[in-house]
Design an enzyme around this catalytic site. Structure first.
Site, PDB file in Angstrom:
ATOM      1  N   GLY A  75      -7.501   8.916  10.124  1.00  0.00           N
ATOM      2  CA  GLY A  75      -7.620   9.229  11.534  1.00  0.00           C
ATOM      3  C   GLY A  75      -8.854   9.909  12.247  1.00  0.00           C
ATOM      4  CG  ASN A 110      -6.086   0.967  12.048  1.00  0.00           C
ATOM      5  OD1 ASN A 110      -5.923  -0.027  12.606  1.00  0.00           O
ATOM      6  ND2 ASN A 110      -5.480   2.289  12.406  1.00  0.00           N
ATOM      7  CE  LYS A 134      -3.413   2.692   2.771  1.00  0.00           C
ATOM      8  NZ  LYS A 134      -3.812   2.844   4.267  1.00  0.00           N
TER       9      LYS A 134
END
Length: 264
Positions: A165, A213, A104
């Site tokens: 995030g 994630n 990635k």
């Protein structure tokens, strides 16, 4: 668009591997790396990404790799790379360390917003694709960047839903929709997804997969949240395969006759 594939025969094929799960997960931000195998099992994911800078191949203990189930497809990422050259070096180190050919690409020189550099990403993608890597580049959802990545040899494109995030959701939804319509590669939504409902919506749009994630790792119960995301991705994919009903503007339309049944 006509969808003829059924959910019982609907693999995502990447790098010669047929994946039954369309949820990819990460390894960062967990309170303990020991949660990773439980999260992986609950999610049903088959692909897991890890930053090579977190991997100490010499360590006998405390290595995140020890917690990744062996059946999972490892997707090392080039987190920390600021240029194409740095990304290429990290990818080659990962392969030399036994992490395989999947990579990635993350090339980020902006430390505040963590937005990917499209030019450097395409440059790294071209070099690594020539080297035989299965390249999945993280990108802004820009059609011209995506076309460059297709030409460079990417196996899929990974547009952000929102900055990394942030758990803000599909802030770039319309742009991702354009990529899904125009790019002849799998579109894997990466970064920003904060809730299972948002992953479901991305899949309903026709995304090939979602990588999640932070939303899992930062949840009160990461294992339960992983299960929720797995179910949401499956539901969204099945909705896309089924073909959602038309949206009507203006007046309502009854689902059953309003007149005549009292006269019979």
């Amino acid at each position: 668009m006509e969808h003829t594939t059924t959910h019982n025969n609907d693999p995502l094929v990447l790098g010669g591997r047929a994946l039954e799960s369309r949820l990819f997960i990460g390894t960062g931000k967990y309170g303990s790396d020991s949660l990773i195998p439980r999260v992986a099992e609950a999610s049903g994911a088959q692909v897991i990404t890890v930053a090579l800078r977190r991997v100490d191949m010499q360590a006998a203990a405390g290595n995140v790799m020890q917690h990744i189930p062996q059946h999972m497809q490892l997707l090392p990422n080039t987190s920390g790379a600021r240029t194409a050259e740095e990304a290429v070096r990290i990818a080659r180190l990962a392969r030399a360390a036994g992490c395989g050919d999947w990579i990635k690409i993350e090339v980020i020189s902006d430390s505040r917003y963590l937005l990917p550099d499209g030019y450097e990403t395409a440059k790294a993608t071209e070099i690594l694709a020539r080297d035989g890597f299965v390249v999945l580049p993280y990108m802004n959802p820009d059609l011209y960047v995506a076309r460059d990545l297709v030409s460079a040899g990417a196996a899929a494109v990974m547009p952000l839903g929102a900055p990394i995030g942030t758990n803000r959701g599909l802030r770039t939804q319309e742009m991702i929709g354009i990529l899904i319509e125009e790019i002849e590669l799998p579109v894997i939504v990466d970064a920003g997804i904060g809730r299972p409902s948002q992953a479901c919506e991305a899949m309903e749009m026709g995304a090939a997969a979602c990588l999640v994630n932070t939303a899992i790792a930062s949840a009160g119960d990461p294992v339960l949240m992983a299960s929720a995301f797995g179910a949401a991705v499956r539901a969204g994919r099945r909705a896309w395969l089924a073909g959602t009903g038309a949206v009507l503007e203006g007046q309502a339309q009854a689902s059953s006759p309003l007149l005549g049944f009292l006269d019979s």
